[in-house]
Design a protein around this motif. Structure first.
Motif, PDB file in Angstrom:
ATOM      1  N   ILE A 189      20.995  27.197  66.966  1.00  0.00           N
ATOM      2  CA  ILE A 189      21.315  26.476  68.198  1.00  0.00           C
ATOM      3  C   ILE A 189      20.070  25.924  68.886  1.00  0.00           C
ATOM      4  O   ILE A 189      20.191  25.156  69.848  1.00  0.00           O
ATOM      5  N   THR A 190      18.904  26.272  68.406  1.00  0.00           N
ATOM      6  CA  THR A 190      17.671  25.729  68.980  1.00  0.00           C
ATOM      7  C   THR A 190      17.260  24.413  68.316  1.00  0.00           C
ATOM      8  O   THR A 190      16.342  23.747  68.789  1.00  0.00           O
ATOM      9  N   THR A 191      17.932  24.041  67.228  1.00  0.00           N
ATOM     10  CA  THR A 191      17.594  22.807  66.518  1.00  0.00           C
ATOM     11  C   THR A 191      18.363  21.636  67.110  1.00  0.00           C
ATOM     12  O   THR A 191      19.592  21.675  67.225  1.00  0.00           O
ATOM     13  N   ASP A 192      17.627  20.602  67.499  1.00  0.00           N
ATOM     14  CA  ASP A 192      18.246  19.389  68.029  1.00  0.00           C
ATOM     15  C   ASP A 192      18.443  18.402  66.882  1.00  0.00           C
ATOM     16  O   ASP A 192      17.483  17.990  66.236  1.00  0.00           O
ATOM     17  N   PHE A 193      19.693  17.998  66.653  1.00  0.00           N
ATOM     18  CA  PHE A 193      20.027  17.088  65.565  1.00  0.00           C
ATOM     19  C   PHE A 193      20.206  15.651  66.053  1.00  0.00           C
ATOM     20  O   PHE A 193      20.891  14.852  65.423  1.00  0.00           O
ATOM     21  N   GLY A 194      19.576  15.307  67.160  1.00  0.00           N
ATOM     22  CA  GLY A 194      19.724  13.966  67.714  1.00  0.00           C
ATOM     23  C   GLY A 194      19.309  12.862  66.770  1.00  0.00           C
ATOM     24  O   GLY A 194      19.785  11.726  66.876  1.00  0.00           O
ATOM     25  N   ASN A 195      18.415  13.160  65.817  1.00  0.00           N
ATOM     26  CA  ASN A 195      17.964  12.155  64.859  1.00  0.00           C
ATOM     27  C   ASN A 195      18.742  12.195  63.545  1.00  0.00           C
ATOM     28  O   ASN A 195      18.358  11.517  62.582  1.00  0.00           O
ATOM     29  N   ALA A 196      19.829  12.945  63.514  1.00  0.00           N
ATOM     30  CA  ALA A 196      20.658  12.989  62.310  1.00  0.00           C
ATOM     31  C   ALA A 196      21.485  11.716  62.201  1.00  0.00           C
ATOM     32  O   ALA A 196      22.118  11.288  63.173  1.00  0.00           O
ATOM     33  N   VAL A 197      21.490  11.097  61.031  1.00  0.00           N
ATOM     34  CA  VAL A 197      22.314   9.913  60.792  1.00  0.00           C
ATOM     35  C   VAL A 197      23.762  10.360  60.614  1.00  0.00           C
ATOM     36  O   VAL A 197      24.070  11.208  59.774  1.00  0.00           O
ATOM     37  N   VAL A 198      24.649   9.791  61.426  1.00  0.00           N
ATOM     38  CA  VAL A 198      26.059  10.188  61.379  1.00  0.00           C
ATOM     39  C   VAL A 198      26.983   9.012  61.091  1.00  0.00           C
ATOM     40  O   VAL A 198      28.195   9.178  60.973  1.00  0.00           O
ATOM     41  N   PHE A 199      26.401   7.814  60.988  1.00  0.00           N
ATOM     42  CA  PHE A 199      27.226   6.640  60.725  1.00  0.00           C
ATOM     43  C   PHE A 199      26.447   5.665  59.845  1.00  0.00           C
ATOM     44  O   PHE A 199      25.318   5.284  60.164  1.00  0.00           O
ATOM     45  N   SER A 200      27.059   5.278  58.730  1.00  0.00           N
ATOM     46  CA  SER A 200      26.470   4.318  57.792  1.00  0.00           C
ATOM     47  C   SER A 200      27.539   4.024  56.756  1.00  0.00           C
ATOM     48  O   SER A 200      28.697   4.432  56.917  1.00  0.00           O
ATOM     49  N   SER A 201      27.177   3.368  55.666  1.00  0.00           N
ATOM     50  CA  SER A 201      28.163   3.191  54.598  1.00  0.00           C
ATOM     51  C   SER A 201      28.444   4.509  53.885  1.00  0.00           C
ATOM     52  O   SER A 201      29.431   4.641  53.171  1.00  0.00           O
ATOM     53  N   GLN A 202      27.589   5.498  54.099  1.00  0.00           N
ATOM     54  CA  GLN A 202      27.824   6.830  53.519  1.00  0.00           C
ATOM     55  C   GLN A 202      28.659   7.712  54.438  1.00  0.00           C
ATOM     56  O   GLN A 202      29.429   8.547  53.969  1.00  0.00           O
ATOM     57  N   TYR A 203      28.500   7.533  55.742  1.00  0.00           N
ATOM     58  CA  TYR A 203      29.117   8.438  56.701  1.00  0.00           C
ATOM     59  C   TYR A 203      30.053   7.697  57.657  1.00  0.00           C
ATOM     60  O   TYR A 203      29.750   6.594  58.109  1.00  0.00           O
ATOM     61  N   SER A 204      31.169   8.339  57.983  1.00  0.00           N
ATOM     62  CA  SER A 204      32.071   7.863  59.031  1.00  0.00           C
ATOM     63  C   SER A 204      32.326   8.992  60.012  1.00  0.00           C
ATOM     64  O   SER A 204      32.163  10.171  59.687  1.00  0.00           O
ATOM     65  N   MET A 205      32.752   8.624  61.229  1.00  0.00           N
ATOM     66  CA  MET A 205      32.847   9.597  62.314  1.00  0.00           C
ATOM     67  C   MET A 205      34.273   9.727  62.852  1.00  0.00           C
ATOM     68  O   MET A 205      35.040   8.762  62.861  1.00  0.00           O
ATOM     69  N   MET A 206      34.563  10.903  63.355  1.00  0.00           N
ATOM     70  CA  MET A 206      35.761  11.149  64.141  1.00  0.00           C
ATOM     71  C   MET A 206      35.349  11.975  65.357  1.00  0.00           C
ATOM     72  O   MET A 206      34.587  12.937  65.215  1.00  0.00           O
ATOM     73  N   ILE A 207      35.830  11.599  66.517  1.00  0.00           N
ATOM     74  CA  ILE A 207      35.502  12.325  67.747  1.00  0.00           C
ATOM     75  C   ILE A 207      36.737  13.085  68.210  1.00  0.00           C
ATOM     76  O   ILE A 207      37.798  12.492  68.439  1.00  0.00           O
ATOM     77  N   ARG A 208      36.603  14.387  68.326  1.00  0.00           N
ATOM     78  CA  ARG A 208      37.693  15.232  68.815  1.00  0.00           C
ATOM     79  C   ARG A 208      37.456  15.525  70.295  1.00  0.00           C
ATOM     80  O   ARG A 208      36.493  16.193  70.669  1.00  0.00           O
ATOM     81  N   LYS A 209      38.359  14.982  71.115  1.00  0.00           N
ATOM     82  CA  LYS A 209      38.240  15.160  72.556  1.00  0.00           C
ATOM     83  C   LYS A 209      38.950  16.426  73.003  1.00  0.00           C
ATOM     84  O   LYS A 209      40.088  16.705  72.635  1.00  0.00           O
ATOM     85  N   PHE A 210      38.249  17.211  73.832  1.00  0.00           N
ATOM     86  CA  PHE A 210      38.803  18.418  74.443  1.00  0.00           C
ATOM     87  C   PHE A 210      39.786  17.995  75.538  1.00  0.00           C
ATOM     88  O   PHE A 210      39.575  16.989  76.219  1.00  0.00           O
ATOM     89  N   PRO A 211      40.892  18.723  75.736  1.00  0.00           N
ATOM     90  CA  PRO A 211      41.870  18.323  76.762  1.00  0.00           C
ATOM     91  C   PRO A 211      41.286  18.346  78.167  1.00  0.00           C
ATOM     92  O   PRO A 211      40.387  19.133  78.480  1.00  0.00           O
ATOM     93  N   THR A 212      41.803  17.455  79.011  1.00  0.00           N
ATOM     94  CA  THR A 212      41.379  17.369  80.409  1.00  0.00           C
ATOM     95  C   THR A 212      42.601  17.452  81.315  1.00  0.00           C
ATOM     96  O   THR A 212      43.737  17.523  80.848  1.00  0.00           O
ATOM     97  N   ASN A 213      42.376  17.397  82.614  1.00  0.00           N
ATOM     98  CA  ASN A 213      43.478  17.475  83.568  1.00  0.00           C
ATOM     99  C   ASN A 213      44.320  16.206  83.590  1.00  0.00           C
ATOM    100  O   ASN A 213      45.471  16.218  84.014  1.00  0.00           O
ATOM    101  N   THR A 214      43.725  15.097  83.139  1.00  0.00           N
ATOM    102  CA  THR A 214      44.432  13.813  83.162  1.00  0.00           C
ATOM    103  C   THR A 214      44.364  13.164  81.790  1.00  0.00           C
ATOM    104  O   THR A 214      43.278  12.940  81.248  1.00  0.00           O
ATOM    105  N   ALA A 215      45.529  12.854  81.232  1.00  0.00           N
ATOM    106  CA  ALA A 215      45.568  12.172  79.943  1.00  0.00           C
ATOM    107  C   ALA A 215      45.230  10.696  80.142  1.00  0.00           C
ATOM    108  O   ALA A 215      45.437  10.136  81.220  1.00  0.00           O
ATOM    109  N   GLY A 216      44.718  10.074  79.101  1.00  0.00           N
ATOM    110  CA  GLY A 216      44.402   8.657  79.201  1.00  0.00           C
ATOM    111  C   GLY A 216      43.342   8.255  78.199  1.00  0.00           C
ATOM    112  O   GLY A 216      43.219   8.855  77.125  1.00  0.00           O
ATOM    113  N   THR A 217      42.577   7.232  78.560  1.00  0.00           N
ATOM    114  CA  THR A 217      41.522   6.748  77.671  1.00  0.00           C
ATOM    115  C   THR A 217      40.195   6.659  78.430  1.00  0.00           C
ATOM    116  O   THR A 217      40.171   6.425  79.640  1.00  0.00           O
TER     117      THR A 217
END
Length: 362
Positions: free
Chosen positions: A325-353
């Motif tokens: 947990i002390t390692t910062d992965f801010g420079n990790a490549v997460v999107f390219s022709s090799q990688y695709s992303m999905m973002i999982r949103k935690f629930p909130t008090n108000t649904a929407g976008t």
């Protein structure tokens, strides 16, 4: 003239396979209209799912500025003299579906499907939104969407996809992920296959062509190959402005958002702007994680693949599940022709976008 460069990454994932990904670059040239263009190659493994995020726009067909707007109708400067509904899809005479992109001002990066147009006006589908923040002088562009038939034309059979011998025995499928689900490795809104010289949809008549089905620019899709590998090359115009994406959130349960960026160069976590835009919620601890970003790796073979990496934001930095947990992965490549992303949103008090503004970093 800028020179075109391609970066090659060799990936040997199992015996007998060397998987070459050609990542286009800042790899651009300038076309005759002064617009940056490029090309990227995706190699899709056999017996595997390959996640595709389209890195380029189709050719721009009009660029101008806004004079005024009312509701969902915009008046464009210069009296362009369009014919009625030149930019409206008609399966018999006009196979393109067009989007109006906002290219400057407060709404920069937003795009809207065109519903109708006249001499100097366009009416767009706001999809529940408004044009609040739009101003006279803001730049706009009219660009057709990519479709199954334009990204996978019949001339590419045997190269970017394999034709199916029947509706039951499908060789290459194009899967559209479920936008409202919580398990995108097994849930899909639609599945398409190429049969009898056209794209067809699973569950629909085999005589109905789906060539004109649009592929939205802010969501990935999946090439599912059975038995045979394929290679898809996508070329087009580079988006040099911001891109606006909508992230859905629920009041109960996680919400998965399959996202894609129209970016031709690899993107690191720190490049995304998720934290600065306020749409990604930091976690209170490595155990009690809130929002999470999943990365799918096209170099790993398999169907219904699980994410190769999971990231979350904690204590001022990007962390990776399974790493210190002390390692910062801010420079990790997460999107390219090799990688695709999905973002999982935690629930909130108000649904929407929530609106995520991603800036070009090239």
């Amino acid at each position: 003239m800028k020179h075109t460069t391609f970066f090659k990454i060799s990936l040997a994932r199992y015996v007998g396979l060397v998987f070459i990904l050609i990542l286009s670059l800042r790899a651009q040239s300038i076309n005759s209209s002064g617009i940056s263009v490029g090309a990227t190659q995706f190699n899709a493994l056999a017996n595997s799912d390959t996640f595709i995020s389209i890195p380029y726009l189709r050719s721009l067909e009009y660029a101008g500025t806004v004079v005024t707007f009312s509701g969902s109708t915009l008046t464009i400067a210069g009296s362009p003299g369009w014919g009625n509904n030149d930019f409206v899809y008609d399966s018999d005479v006009q196979p393109k579906t067009y989007a109006l992109w906002i290219r400057s001002g407060a709404l920069e990066g937003n795009y809207y499907t065109i519903l109708k147009n006249q001499w100097e006006t366009v009416t767009i589908d706001l999809n529940g939104k408004s044009l609040s923040g739009l101003n006279s002088g803001d730049k706009v562009a009219i660009i057709p969407y990519w479709t199954l038939g334009t990204l996978f034309p019949s001339s590419d059979v045997g190269v970017s996809f394999v034709a199916s011998p029947s509706a039951v025995s499908r060789t290459t499928e194009i899967l559209i992920p479920n936008q409202q689900g919580s398990d995108l490795t097994s849930q899909y809104d639609a599945s398409y296959y190429f049969y009898n010289n056209a794209w067809r949809q699973v569950g629909q008549s085999t005589s109905k062509s789906m060539n004109d089905v649009i592929l939205t620019p802010d969501t990935f899709f999946i090439i599912r190959n059975h038995n045979q590998a394929t290679s898809l090359t996508i070329g087009g115009e580079i988006l040099n402005t911001k891109m606006s994406l909508q992230l859905n959130v629920l009041t109960a349960g996680m919400q998965d958002n399959p996202v894609a960026l129209i970016r031709p160069v690899p993107q690191k976590l720190n490049d995304l702007g998720l934290i600065t835009s306020g749409v990604f919620v930091a976690s209170p601890s490595p155990v009690l994680r809130k929002d999470q970003l999943f990365v799918f790796d096209n170099g790993i073979p398999g169907l219904n693949k699980s994410p190769a990496s999971t990231y979350y934001y904690y204590n001022g930095g990007w962390r990776k599940v399974g790493s210190p947990i002390t390692t910062d992965f801010g420079n990790a490549v997460v999107f390219s022709s090799q990688y695709s992303m999905m973002i999982r949103k935690f629930p909130t008090n108000t649904a929407g976008t929530l609106t995520w503004k991603n800036s070009a970093n090239y």
